[in-house]
Design an enzyme around this catalytic site. Structure first.
Site, PDB file in Angstrom:
ATOM      1  N   ARG A 193      29.882  51.193  53.782  1.00 15.27           N
ATOM      2  CA  ARG A 193      31.201  51.347  54.382  1.00 15.27           C
ATOM      3  C   ARG A 193      31.881  52.610  53.848  1.00 15.27           C
ATOM      4  O   ARG A 193      31.489  53.167  52.825  1.00 15.27           O
ATOM      5  CB  ARG A 193      32.077  50.141  54.053  1.00 15.27           C
ATOM      6  CG  ARG A 193      31.690  48.867  54.771  1.00 15.27           C
ATOM      7  CD  ARG A 193      32.483  47.669  54.281  1.00 15.27           C
ATOM      8  NE  ARG A 193      32.081  47.257  52.938  1.00 15.27           N
ATOM      9  CZ  ARG A 193      32.607  46.234  52.274  1.00 15.27           C
ATOM     10  NH1 ARG A 193      33.573  45.536  52.801  1.00 15.27           N
ATOM     11  NH2 ARG A 193      32.175  45.917  51.066  1.00 15.27           N
ATOM     12  N   GLU A 229      42.908  43.008  47.811  1.00 18.96           N
ATOM     13  CA  GLU A 229      42.783  41.552  47.899  1.00 18.96           C
ATOM     14  C   GLU A 229      43.995  40.786  47.397  1.00 18.96           C
ATOM     15  O   GLU A 229      44.095  39.578  47.631  1.00 18.96           O
ATOM     16  CB  GLU A 229      41.520  41.065  47.154  1.00 18.96           C
ATOM     17  CG  GLU A 229      41.605  41.101  45.643  1.00 18.96           C
ATOM     18  CD  GLU A 229      41.223  42.448  45.033  1.00 18.96           C
ATOM     19  OE1 GLU A 229      41.131  42.533  43.800  1.00 18.96           O
ATOM     20  OE2 GLU A 229      41.023  43.418  45.811  1.00 18.96           O
ATOM     21  N   ARG A 261      24.665  34.203  40.585  1.00 20.43           N
ATOM     22  CA  ARG A 261      24.794  35.510  39.916  1.00 20.43           C
ATOM     23  C   ARG A 261      24.713  36.565  41.014  1.00 20.43           C
ATOM     24  O   ARG A 261      24.007  36.405  42.014  1.00 20.43           O
ATOM     25  CB  ARG A 261      23.695  35.716  38.868  1.00 20.43           C
ATOM     26  CG  ARG A 261      22.276  35.653  39.396  1.00 20.43           C
ATOM     27  CD  ARG A 261      21.263  35.998  38.314  1.00 20.43           C
ATOM     28  NE  ARG A 261      19.883  35.787  38.728  1.00 20.43           N
ATOM     29  CZ  ARG A 261      19.182  36.622  39.502  1.00 20.43           C
ATOM     30  NH1 ARG A 261      19.742  37.733  39.958  1.00 20.43           N
ATOM     31  NH2 ARG A 261      17.928  36.347  39.844  1.00 20.43           N
ATOM     32  N   ASN A 288      28.927  42.431  48.229  1.00 23.95           N
ATOM     33  CA  ASN A 288      29.623  43.223  49.253  1.00 23.95           C
ATOM     34  C   ASN A 288      28.988  42.945  50.611  1.00 23.95           C
ATOM     35  O   ASN A 288      28.477  43.836  51.279  1.00 23.95           O
ATOM     36  CB  ASN A 288      29.601  44.719  48.923  1.00 23.95           C
ATOM     37  CG  ASN A 288      28.191  45.269  48.742  1.00 23.95           C
ATOM     38  OD1 ASN A 288      27.276  44.579  48.312  1.00 23.95           O
ATOM     39  ND2 ASN A 288      28.003  46.540  49.073  1.00 23.95           N
ATOM     40  N   ALA A 336      31.943  33.769  47.656  1.00 22.07           N
ATOM     41  CA  ALA A 336      32.947  33.969  46.606  1.00 22.07           C
ATOM     42  C   ALA A 336      32.404  34.727  45.400  1.00 22.07           C
ATOM     43  O   ALA A 336      33.097  34.869  44.399  1.00 22.07           O
ATOM     44  CB  ALA A 336      33.507  32.626  46.156  1.00 22.07           C
ATOM     45  N   ASP A 382      32.043  37.791  44.739  1.00 23.83           N
ATOM     46  CA  ASP A 382      32.805  38.955  44.266  1.00 23.83           C
ATOM     47  C   ASP A 382      34.042  38.540  43.488  1.00 23.83           C
ATOM     48  O   ASP A 382      34.752  39.395  42.935  1.00 23.83           O
ATOM     49  CB  ASP A 382      33.157  39.908  45.420  1.00 23.83           C
ATOM     50  CG  ASP A 382      33.988  39.264  46.510  1.00 23.83           C
ATOM     51  OD1 ASP A 382      34.336  38.069  46.373  1.00 23.83           O
ATOM     52  OD2 ASP A 382      34.283  39.945  47.505  1.00 23.83           O
ATOM     53  N   TYR A 432      39.494  47.519  47.002  1.00 22.30           N
ATOM     54  CA  TYR A 432      39.195  46.180  46.494  1.00 22.30           C
ATOM     55  C   TYR A 432      38.830  46.314  45.022  1.00 22.30           C
ATOM     56  O   TYR A 432      37.968  47.112  44.668  1.00 22.30           O
ATOM     57  CB  TYR A 432      38.019  45.552  47.250  1.00 22.30           C
ATOM     58  CG  TYR A 432      38.347  45.096  48.647  1.00 22.30           C
ATOM     59  CD1 TYR A 432      39.262  44.066  48.871  1.00 22.30           C
ATOM     60  CD2 TYR A 432      37.734  45.675  49.754  1.00 22.30           C
ATOM     61  CE1 TYR A 432      39.565  43.641  50.154  1.00 22.30           C
ATOM     62  CE2 TYR A 432      38.027  45.249  51.040  1.00 22.30           C
ATOM     63  CZ  TYR A 432      38.941  44.236  51.241  1.00 22.30           C
ATOM     64  OH  TYR A 432      39.238  43.814  52.510  1.00 22.30           O
ATOM     65  N   VAL A 447      35.363  29.502  48.479  1.00 26.03           N
ATOM     66  CA  VAL A 447      36.563  29.064  47.766  1.00 26.03           C
ATOM     67  C   VAL A 447      37.245  30.273  47.145  1.00 26.03           C
ATOM     68  O   VAL A 447      36.607  31.061  46.448  1.00 26.03           O
ATOM     69  CB  VAL A 447      36.214  28.026  46.680  1.00 26.03           C
ATOM     70  CG1 VAL A 447      37.466  27.574  45.955  1.00 26.03           C
ATOM     71  CG2 VAL A 447      35.496  26.831  47.311  1.00 26.03           C
ATOM     72  N   LYS A 452      35.167  49.660  47.549  1.00 25.32           N
ATOM     73  CA  LYS A 452      34.810  48.805  46.426  1.00 25.32           C
ATOM     74  C   LYS A 452      35.348  49.361  45.112  1.00 25.32           C
ATOM     75  O   LYS A 452      35.740  50.527  45.014  1.00 25.32           O
ATOM     76  CB  LYS A 452      33.290  48.644  46.338  1.00 25.32           C
ATOM     77  CG  LYS A 452      32.688  47.887  47.519  1.00 25.32           C
ATOM     78  CD  LYS A 452      33.276  46.490  47.692  1.00 25.32           C
ATOM     79  CE  LYS A 452      32.880  45.540  46.586  1.00 25.32           C
ATOM     80  NZ  LYS A 452      33.476  44.191  46.765  1.00 25.32           N
ATOM     81  N   VAL A 462      25.186  38.296  47.560  1.00 25.52           N
ATOM     82  CA  VAL A 462      25.503  39.727  47.633  1.00 25.52           C
ATOM     83  C   VAL A 462      27.014  39.913  47.515  1.00 25.52           C
ATOM     84  O   VAL A 462      27.787  39.287  48.243  1.00 25.52           O
ATOM     85  CB  VAL A 462      24.968  40.329  48.951  1.00 25.52           C
ATOM     86  CG1 VAL A 462      25.417  41.778  49.099  1.00 25.52           C
ATOM     87  CG2 VAL A 462      23.448  40.238  48.989  1.00 25.52           C
ATOM     88  N   SER A 506      38.116  17.360  50.454  1.00 24.54           N
ATOM     89  CA  SER A 506      37.222  17.678  49.336  1.00 24.54           C
ATOM     90  C   SER A 506      37.593  16.864  48.097  1.00 24.54           C
ATOM     91  O   SER A 506      38.717  16.935  47.599  1.00 24.54           O
ATOM     92  CB  SER A 506      37.282  19.171  49.013  1.00 24.54           C
ATOM     93  OG  SER A 506      36.368  19.494  47.988  1.00 24.54           O
ATOM     94  N   HIS A 554      39.059  43.162  42.515  1.00 23.41           N
ATOM     95  CA  HIS A 554      38.516  41.893  42.013  1.00 23.41           C
ATOM     96  C   HIS A 554      38.355  41.942  40.490  1.00 23.41           C
ATOM     97  O   HIS A 554      37.282  41.722  39.939  1.00 23.41           O
ATOM     98  CB  HIS A 554      37.170  41.590  42.679  1.00 23.41           C
ATOM     99  CG  HIS A 554      37.258  41.406  44.170  1.00 23.41           C
ATOM    100  ND1 HIS A 554      37.915  40.338  44.740  1.00 23.41           N
ATOM    101  CD2 HIS A 554      36.788  42.149  45.195  1.00 23.41           C
ATOM    102  CE1 HIS A 554      37.832  40.425  46.072  1.00 23.41           C
ATOM    103  NE2 HIS A 554      37.159  41.506  46.372  1.00 23.41           N
TER     104      HIS A 554
END
Length: 373
Positions: free
Chosen positions: A17, A119, A280, A301, A269, A271, A95, A240, A76, A299, A221, A97
């Protein structure tokens, strides 16, 4: 006076991207903002230097040239080889994170960089407008990736998502009914799988049920429902989210151990640390691994797999906010649009977002007080 904007080429593994389209460049140029794009930055998204130049961008030869601008816009988080470009007079918009990548937080603190995270930009009604487009893309990709790895030659159980006449379809379990989870459930249902969507928010489940009229089974849940659903899943999609913080682990290793051999997990989730204990992070070049005979796709991304679509969707969402920051600076922008207050994660060597600070174990500082001007 407007800030100059740099658009470097992404260097994360298999990240194709780019942070802006030529249409985005044109809008910034119309507002008097000069945009400097690193040569080749758009190639992975099928956007040429010629396309950018025609829109008014200045094409620069090196990453250093792009990073030398006052405002850098990326897709990223910066990689370690980019940490040297961070500095105190730089505003970074991407982003981040930080709860999942604490080494990036440390680099931003050390460099005293002003960092705004897509985010965590949040509107008054709690919506996350800059996370939404990539959440939608990742959610729609998740069943596609899951279906691929359910094929026997890719390590899976050999189950077809839609089954066949007289044959049960795949059982797809989606954890979380936010943008990622709802889109994943929607696409999986469109592939004619049997879909179960779990969430703690009954109002959200009620909304999904009204839209899909029972085509997607919704479950409140709780531990029992979760254990039963995970054990029965052919494909488990983790979706989540905690805005700014680390994703909570809702599926334990024991639950994974109890899944069917050859079942597939797609943890969207990842990232934000992942919501499945055995997760992992992987890359597009080496996307899966096996734990307890269950295939894991994690993955970090995912939308990078479809960069042309993702780049356009991302620019559509980020451009109004980017324009505010470029024209008015970070301090002026957050005064004009309070949504951006939540997006400011670091200023002057301090963390300015509450959930991020809590996870990192540091004190959060009010960004409105920390930003100069």
């Amino acid at each position: 006076m407007a800030l100059t904007v740099g658009v470097p080429k992404e260097i994360k593994t298999a990240e194709h991207r780019v942070a802006m389209t030529p249409d985005g460049v044109r809008e910034l140029e119309r507002a008097g903002v000069e945009v400097y794009v690193e040569s080749g930055a758009g190639e992975g998204a099928s956007i040429s230097d010629t396309d950018f130049a025609a829109a008014g961008a200045r094409i620069v030869r090196t990453a250093a040239d792009a990073w030398s601008q006052e405002l850098v816009v990326k897709v990223k988080e910066p990689k370690p080889e980019e940490f040297g470009f961070l500095r105190s007079d730089l505003t970074l918009f991407t982003y981040l994170h930080l709860a999942a990548y604490p080494e990036v937080a440390k680099a931003l603190i050390a460099a005293a960089t002003t960092a705004i995270a897509y985010e965590t930009v949040q509107t008054d009604n709690g919506a996350l407008p800059l996370l939404a487009p990539m959440s939608e893309v990742a959610g729609r990709l998740a069943p596609q990736m899951g279906a691929h790895f359910l094929e026997r030659h890719n390590g899976g159980r050999g189950v077809l998502m839609g089954g066949a006449p007289g044959v049960r379809p795949a059982k797809v379990v989606v954890l979380g009914a936010g943008n990622v989870g709802w889109n994943a459930a929607w696409i999986a249902a469109g592939m004619e799988a049997e879909v179960v969507l779990l969430d703690k928010n009954l109002d959200r489940l009620r909304w999904v049920d009204q839209i899909h009229k029972g085509r997607i089974m919704t479950l409140a849940s709780n531990r029992g429902a979760l254990e039963r659903s995970v054990a029965d899943a052919d494909l488990l999609i983790g979706a989540v989210l905690v805005a700014g913080g680390r994703a909570p682990v809702v599926v334990t290793e024991d639950m994974v151990r109890g899944m069917k051999p050859g079942a597939v997990i797609v943890d969207v989730a990842v990232d934000q640390g992942g919501c499945i204990e055995t997760t992992r992070e992987t890359t597009h070049n080496d996307p899966t691994y096996v734990v307890h005979r269950v295939v894991h796709y994690a993955v970090g991304n995912m939308p990078g797999a479809v960069p042309h679509t993702s780049t356009s969707a991302l620019t559509n969402a980020t451009l109004p906010y980017l324009l505010e920051v470029a024209v008015h600076g970070a301090a002026g922008a957050i005064r004009r649009d309070p949504s951006l207050v939540h997006g400011v994660n670091a200023v002057g060597g301090q963390i300015t977002n509450g959930p991020v600070a809590e996870f990192l174990g540091v004190e959060a500082v009010n960004p409105e007080l920390a930003l100069p001007g």
